[in-house]
Design an enzyme around this catalytic site. Structure first.
Site, PDB file in Angstrom:
ATOM      1  N   TYR A 132     -12.376  13.419   2.615  1.00 35.16           N
ATOM      2  CA  TYR A 132     -12.793  12.434   1.620  1.00 35.16           C
ATOM      3  C   TYR A 132     -14.256  12.041   1.833  1.00 35.16           C
ATOM      4  CZ  TYR A 132     -12.570   8.145  -1.231  1.00 35.16           C
ATOM      5  OH  TYR A 132     -12.785   7.164  -2.180  1.00 35.16           O
ATOM      6  N   ASN A 162     -14.006  -1.363  -1.250  1.00 41.19           N
ATOM      7  CA  ASN A 162     -12.599  -1.708  -1.540  1.00 41.19           C
ATOM      8  C   ASN A 162     -12.414  -2.507  -2.818  1.00 41.19           C
ATOM      9  OD1 ASN A 162     -11.208  -0.550   0.476  1.00 41.19           O
ATOM     10  ND2 ASN A 162     -11.134  -2.370   1.804  1.00 41.19           N
ATOM     11  N   PHE A 195       0.466  -4.938   1.577  1.00 38.34           N
ATOM     12  CA  PHE A 195       0.875  -6.293   1.959  1.00 38.34           C
ATOM     13  C   PHE A 195       1.637  -6.969   0.815  1.00 38.34           C
ATOM     14  CE2 PHE A 195      -2.752  -7.149   5.265  1.00 38.34           C
ATOM     15  CZ  PHE A 195      -2.109  -6.310   6.160  1.00 38.34           C
ATOM     16  N   VAL A 206      -4.183  -3.950   0.417  1.00 37.50           N
ATOM     17  CA  VAL A 206      -3.804  -5.046  -0.488  1.00 37.50           C
ATOM     18  C   VAL A 206      -2.430  -4.775  -1.114  1.00 37.50           C
ATOM     19  CG1 VAL A 206      -4.404  -6.304  -2.587  1.00 37.50           C
ATOM     20  CG2 VAL A 206      -6.201  -5.677  -0.977  1.00 37.50           C
ATOM     21  N   GLU A 210     -16.760  13.335   3.715  1.00 37.76           N
ATOM     22  CA  GLU A 210     -17.768  14.395   3.599  1.00 37.76           C
ATOM     23  C   GLU A 210     -17.774  14.993   2.191  1.00 37.76           C
ATOM     24  OE1 GLU A 210     -19.999  14.426   5.656  1.00 37.76           O
ATOM     25  OE2 GLU A 210     -19.395  14.751   7.726  1.00 37.76           O
ATOM     26  N   LYS A 220     -17.272  13.303  -0.544  1.00 33.03           N
ATOM     27  CA  LYS A 220     -18.043  12.365  -1.359  1.00 33.03           C
ATOM     28  C   LYS A 220     -19.530  12.430  -1.017  1.00 33.03           C
ATOM     29  CE  LYS A 220     -14.944  10.039  -3.850  1.00 33.03           C
ATOM     30  NZ  LYS A 220     -15.022   9.859  -5.302  1.00 33.03           N
ATOM     31  N   ASP A 250     -10.536   4.639  11.756  1.00 35.12           N
ATOM     32  CA  ASP A 250     -10.466   3.469  10.884  1.00 35.12           C
ATOM     33  C   ASP A 250     -11.685   2.583  11.169  1.00 35.12           C
ATOM     34  OD1 ASP A 250      -8.793   2.147   8.918  1.00 35.12           O
ATOM     35  OD2 ASP A 250      -8.602   0.526  10.378  1.00 35.12           O
TER      36      ASP A 250
END
Ligand SMILES: NC(=O)c1ccc[n+]([C@@H]2O[C@H](COP(=O)([O-])OP(=O)(O)OC[C@H]3O[C@@H](n4cnc5c(N)ncnc54)[C@H](O)[C@@H]3O)[C@@H](O)[C@H]2O)c1
Length: 310
Positions: free
Chosen positions: A143, A172, A189, A186, A145, A147, A271
């Site tokens: 994703y 985000n 959760f 989001v 690289e 982009k 992350d």
């Protein structure tokens, strides 16, 4: 005016189609329905200005257009890691195909890039001049690289062929029509809270994110497309208000009134610890800043998921 939106049946793309149809232009939504659904644009079907084409942008597409918004690409780790080779192809071959189309028909073309091009950043908040810190061989690289390469292609088509390009780096974004189970924080959760399940925080919850409501993001994308031809971007689009993941979980529990508990799980590879946009450029060039606060945006998103789950 005829406008193509690739990835138009996805979360962001469908809201963009809404705004474009509303404005009276002709919209051609191009999507292979990998992560998008017809449901997201069902309300636009039958509208005289709206057309939906099933097409994978890794293959060439021939049609007439004045403007192209290139949004096609799975955007959540679960989905882009499902078939990483196809993810890279969508960003790279897909961009080549859409840039080729733009060149042929002399259309202006906008690329939906991402804050992921900054990788796990050493600079905080991130400005557009920061080159990023990206692992080229990790599980997120297809994703990130992909982009980054797409941005290179956009700028090379501009330099080499004089193509009218625009690049936005989206941070985000959340809102109605997010996927139910794509693992984005989001939606994760909210769905867990509404189902009465434990809310899973990966890591200690102190990593921060900034969340932009979809209406604000789409407004910025539209403004970027309309800027004078000399301004190409990249420009950061996002909400600079920063929250820890733990604060987000607590806000969702409060708004939903859920009795769910918060539990902790190990952090996945690569992350990022912090992610926050510097939006000074967008403020200056697009006369834009986000209007919808987290409580209001979460409220609207929670209502959407309540209806969906019912
Ligand atoms: N939502 C965010 O927070 C966010 C953040 C940064 C960047 N972006 C970018 O914005 C764009 C839209 O993201 P989204 O959140 O709406 O994701 P999404 O998954 O809801 O939308 C992507 C759409 O592209 C379609 N698609 C995927 N591969 C395709 C292909 N090869 N050919 C044709 N269609 C294809 C999918 O079916 C889907 O409808 C993506 O390019 C993403 O990288 C989104």
């Amino acid at each position: 005016m005829r406008v193509v939106v690739t990835g138009g049946a996805g979360f962001l793309g469908s809201h963009l189609c809404d705004r474009l149809v509303e404005s009276g232009v002709e919209v051609i939504c191009v999507d292979n329905f990998f992560t998008g659904t017809r449901r997201n644009v069902a309300h636009l079907m039958g509208h005289l200005n709206f057309e939906l084409i099933r097409h994978d942008i890794t293959f060439p597409l021939y049609l007439e257009a004045d403007r192209i918004f290139n949004l096609a690409c799975p955007a959540s780790p679960v989905q882009y890691q499902f078939d990483p080779v196809q993810t890279t192809k969508t960003s790279v071959h897909g961009s080549i195909n859409m840039l080729g189309l733009a060149k042929r028909v002399k259309a202006r073309i906008l690329q939906a890039s991402t804050s992921e091009v900054y990788g796990d950043p050493e600079q905080h908040p991130q400005t557009e001049s920061y080159w990023g810190r990206v692992n080229p061989i990790g599980i997120r690289s297809c994703y990130d690289e992909g982009k980054r390469c797409a941005e290179t292609l956009f700028f090379d088509y501009h330099r080499q062929h004089g193509l009218g390009i625009k690049v936005v780096r989206i941070f985000n974004t959340y809102g109605p029509r997010m996927h139910l189970d794509d693992g984005r924080v989001v939606s994760n959760f909210i769905v867990q809270a509404l189902r009465g399940q434990d809310l899973t925080i990966y890591g200690d919850g102190n990593q921060t994110r900034s969340f932009c409501y979809v209406e604000d993001t789409v407004e910025a994308i539209l403004r970027m497309m309309d800027t004078e031809s000399g301004f190409l971007g990249p420009v950061n689009i996002g909400n600079p208000d920063e929250f820890t993941i733990l604060e987000l979980a607590q806000a969702i529990l409060r708004i939903t009134g859920s009795k769910s508990k918060i539990v902790f799980a190990p952090l996945p590879q690569d992350d990022p610890r912090q992610r926050q946009p510097d939006i000074a450029l967008a403020e200056r060039k697009l006369d834009w800043s986000p209007k919808v606060g987290l409580e209001e945006g979460l409220g609207k998103t929670i209502s959407y998921f309540r209806t969906l789950l019912a």
